[in-house]
Design an enzyme around this catalytic site. Structure first.
Site, PDB file in Angstrom:
ATOM      1  N   SER A 159     -10.216  -4.473   2.547  1.00 19.04           N
ATOM      2  CA  SER A 159      -9.607  -4.255   1.145  1.00 19.04           C
ATOM      3  C   SER A 159     -10.477  -3.174   0.375  1.00 19.04           C
ATOM      4  O   SER A 159     -11.690  -3.296   0.166  1.00 19.04           O
ATOM      5  CB  SER A 159      -9.683  -5.665   0.401  1.00 19.04           C
ATOM      6  N   SER A 160      -9.647  -2.194   0.034  1.00 19.05           N
ATOM      7  CA  SER A 160     -10.450  -1.040  -0.489  1.00 19.05           C
ATOM      8  C   SER A 160     -11.253  -1.430  -1.843  1.00 19.05           C
ATOM      9  O   SER A 160     -12.361  -1.195  -2.244  1.00 19.05           O
ATOM     10  CB  SER A 160      -9.484   0.416  -0.654  1.00 19.05           C
ATOM     11  N   ASN A 161     -10.583  -2.129  -2.764  1.00 20.00           N
ATOM     12  CA  ASN A 161     -10.907  -2.361  -4.251  1.00 20.00           C
ATOM     13  C   ASN A 161     -11.886  -3.411  -4.032  1.00 20.00           C
ATOM     14  O   ASN A 161     -12.930  -3.439  -4.826  1.00 20.00           O
ATOM     15  CB  ASN A 161      -9.703  -2.712  -4.927  1.00 20.00           C
TER      16      ASN A 161
ATOM     17  N   HIS B 110      -7.268   4.535   5.808  1.00 15.27           N
ATOM     18  CA  HIS B 110      -6.679   3.616   4.683  1.00 15.27           C
ATOM     19  C   HIS B 110      -5.297   3.598   4.715  1.00 15.27           C
ATOM     20  O   HIS B 110      -4.791   4.762   4.784  1.00 15.27           O
ATOM     21  CB  HIS B 110      -7.291   3.430   3.515  1.00 15.27           C
TER      22      HIS B 110
ATOM     23  N   CYS C  84       3.393  -0.907  -4.578  1.00 17.80           N
ATOM     24  CA  CYS C  84       3.182  -0.940  -5.996  1.00 17.80           C
ATOM     25  C   CYS C  84       3.430   0.292  -6.536  1.00 17.80           C
ATOM     26  O   CYS C  84       3.408   1.601  -6.033  1.00 17.80           O
ATOM     27  CB  CYS C  84       1.673  -1.052  -6.040  1.00 17.80           C
TER      28      CYS C  84
ATOM     29  N   HIS D 263       0.840  -1.014  -0.022  1.00 17.11           N
ATOM     30  CA  HIS D 263       0.071   0.055   0.046  1.00 17.11           C
ATOM     31  C   HIS D 263       0.887   1.201   0.094  1.00 17.11           C
ATOM     32  O   HIS D 263       0.314   2.267  -0.232  1.00 17.11           O
ATOM     33  CB  HIS D 263      -1.009   0.067   1.335  1.00 17.11           C
TER      34      HIS D 263
ATOM     35  N   SER E 206      -6.497  -8.560  -4.352  1.00 18.21           N
ATOM     36  CA  SER E 206      -5.672  -9.289  -3.374  1.00 18.21           C
ATOM     37  C   SER E 206      -6.195 -10.696  -2.756  1.00 18.21           C
ATOM     38  O   SER E 206      -5.672 -11.417  -2.025  1.00 18.21           O
ATOM     39  CB  SER E 206      -5.184  -8.544  -2.060  1.00 18.21           C
TER      40      SER E 206
ATOM     41  N   CYS F  61      -5.994   2.685 -10.453  1.00 21.64           N
ATOM     42  CA  CYS F  61      -5.142   2.065 -11.114  1.00 21.64           C
ATOM     43  C   CYS F  61      -5.979   1.154 -12.242  1.00 21.64           C
ATOM     44  O   CYS F  61      -7.200   0.852 -12.052  1.00 21.64           O
ATOM     45  CB  CYS F  61      -4.537   1.196 -10.369  1.00 21.64           C
TER      46      CYS F  61
ATOM     47  N   GLU G 252      -3.155   3.244   2.455  1.00 20.09           N
ATOM     48  CA  GLU G 252      -2.546   3.849   1.301  1.00 20.09           C
ATOM     49  C   GLU G 252      -2.725   5.103   1.393  1.00 20.09           C
ATOM     50  O   GLU G 252      -1.689   6.143   1.190  1.00 20.09           O
ATOM     51  CB  GLU G 252      -3.279   3.181  -0.070  1.00 20.09           C
TER      52      GLU G 252
HETATM   53 FE1  SF4 Z   1      -1.231  -1.823  -7.331  1.00 20.26          FE
HETATM   54 FE2  SF4 Z   1      -3.419  -1.324  -8.305  1.00 20.26          FE
HETATM   55 FE3  SF4 Z   1      -2.834  -3.706  -7.559  1.00 20.26          FE
HETATM   56 FE4  SF4 Z   1      -3.095  -1.605  -5.552  1.00 20.26          FE
HETATM   57  S1  SF4 Z   1      -4.702  -2.539  -6.716  1.00 20.26           S
HETATM   58  S2  SF4 Z   1      -1.470  -3.138  -5.761  1.00 20.26           S
HETATM   59  S3  SF4 Z   1      -2.419   0.173  -6.913  1.00 20.26           S
HETATM   60  S4  SF4 Z   1      -2.124  -2.565  -9.395  1.00 20.26           S
END
Ligand code: SF4
Length: 275
Positions: free
Chosen positions: A221-223, A121, A93, A71, A263, A193, A123
């Site tokens: 996990s944000s995403n 968070h 990253c 992060h 992740s 990203c 990041e």
């Molecule tokens: Fe990198 Fe995007 Fe993966 Fe985060 S989600 S590790 S910013 S590619």
């Protein structure tokens, strides 16, 4: 219906490979600042191999091998880690590093930077620490109203973002900020990203045809959380986030869409499908 792409992104894969390498090369314990990636399954597997996760690098014994999470870490943390006389591997990253760099440059040029992200968070915390004197967190629409002291004629305003937000959430805040500050500076492409945006687009394509969507990934996990929002906004009536197959309810019926956060390992997806 299985969303594609889904699951591991390049940044997560790189971080996991690097920690696996450290575990092989060094005598235990290997230390890791913050969860290497936000996935319970991945973190527990490394814990079983002797990795100790810490939230403060001062807890790491002098000379011990240390990894910094994907992060991204605050500059003071990186400096303190490098001063502990052990091998340090920074698994940040590159797409997070890019945002750190953008913030540093805008700050040097005298901008006030609005940073769209989630308070607390890792990041967001690591990025904002790059130029705390220049950055303001923009998490909700109301945050803009509280920025009455900002005068773009005295200090130009820029907009950056956490990499893993829901695209719609980012766009709503970006448009509100642009309305308030018409000369707002932004990078040519958003900081979201490609792994975040293409996983969301793939899910959007199946969400409206699904009676339920299962998002595999951890609550922090944000995403992954962004994928839940995308499925709901895409018209799916039932959206479930689960860590693993055992958490699947027994009453799923009709068409079920499946995706996984950046992740979450593919083995978890396979187990969910098998179940
Ligand atoms: Fe990198 Fe995007 Fe993966 Fe985060 S989600 S590790 S910013 S590619």
């Amino acid at each position: 219906m299985l969303a594609a792409p889904r699951g591991f992104c390049a940044g997560v894969e790189k971080a996991i490979k690097a920690l696996a390498w450290m575990v092989r090369v060094f005598d235990p314990p290997v230390y890791c600042y913050h969860e290497i990636v936000h996935n319970r399954h991945v973190v527990e597997r490394f814990r079983a191999q002797g990795v100790i996760f810490v939230d403060d690098v001062d807890e790491v014994p002098i000379g011990a091998p240390l990894m910094l999470s994907a992060h991204g870490s605050a500059p003071a943390v990186v400096e303190s880690a490098r001063g502990r006389e052990g091998v340090v591997v920074d698994a940040v990253c590159p797409l997070v590093t890019k945002v750190h760099h953008e913030l540093k440059v805008r700050s040097r040029k005298g901008y006030t930077v609005l940073y769209i992200g989630h308070a607390g968070h890792e990041e967001a915390v690591g990025t904002m620490a790059v130029a705390p004197e220049s950055v303001r967190l923009l998490e909700h629409g109301e945050d803009l109203e509280a920025m009455g002291d900002l005068d773009p004629t005295r200090s130009p305003v820029a907009l950056l973002a956490q990499t893993t937000l829901s695209h719609d959430e980012w766009r709503g805040l970006m448009e509100a900020a642009r309305q308030r500050f018409p000369d707002l500076w932004m990078p040519n492409r958003s900081d979201l990203c490609f792994a975040t945006t293409n996983r969301q687009a793939a899910l959007k394509a199946i969400a409206s045809e699904s009676d339920a969507v299962v998002v595999i990934g951890s609550a922090n996990s944000s995403n992954t959380v962004a994928l839940e929002k995308v499925a709901l906004a895409g018209g799916c009536p039932r959206v479930l986030r689960i860590n693993e197959a055992d958490e699947l309810p027994d009453d799923l019926t009709g068409t079920v869409g499946v995706t996984a956060g950046a992740s979450a390992p593919e083995a978890l997806v396979e187990a969910v499908i098998a179940r």
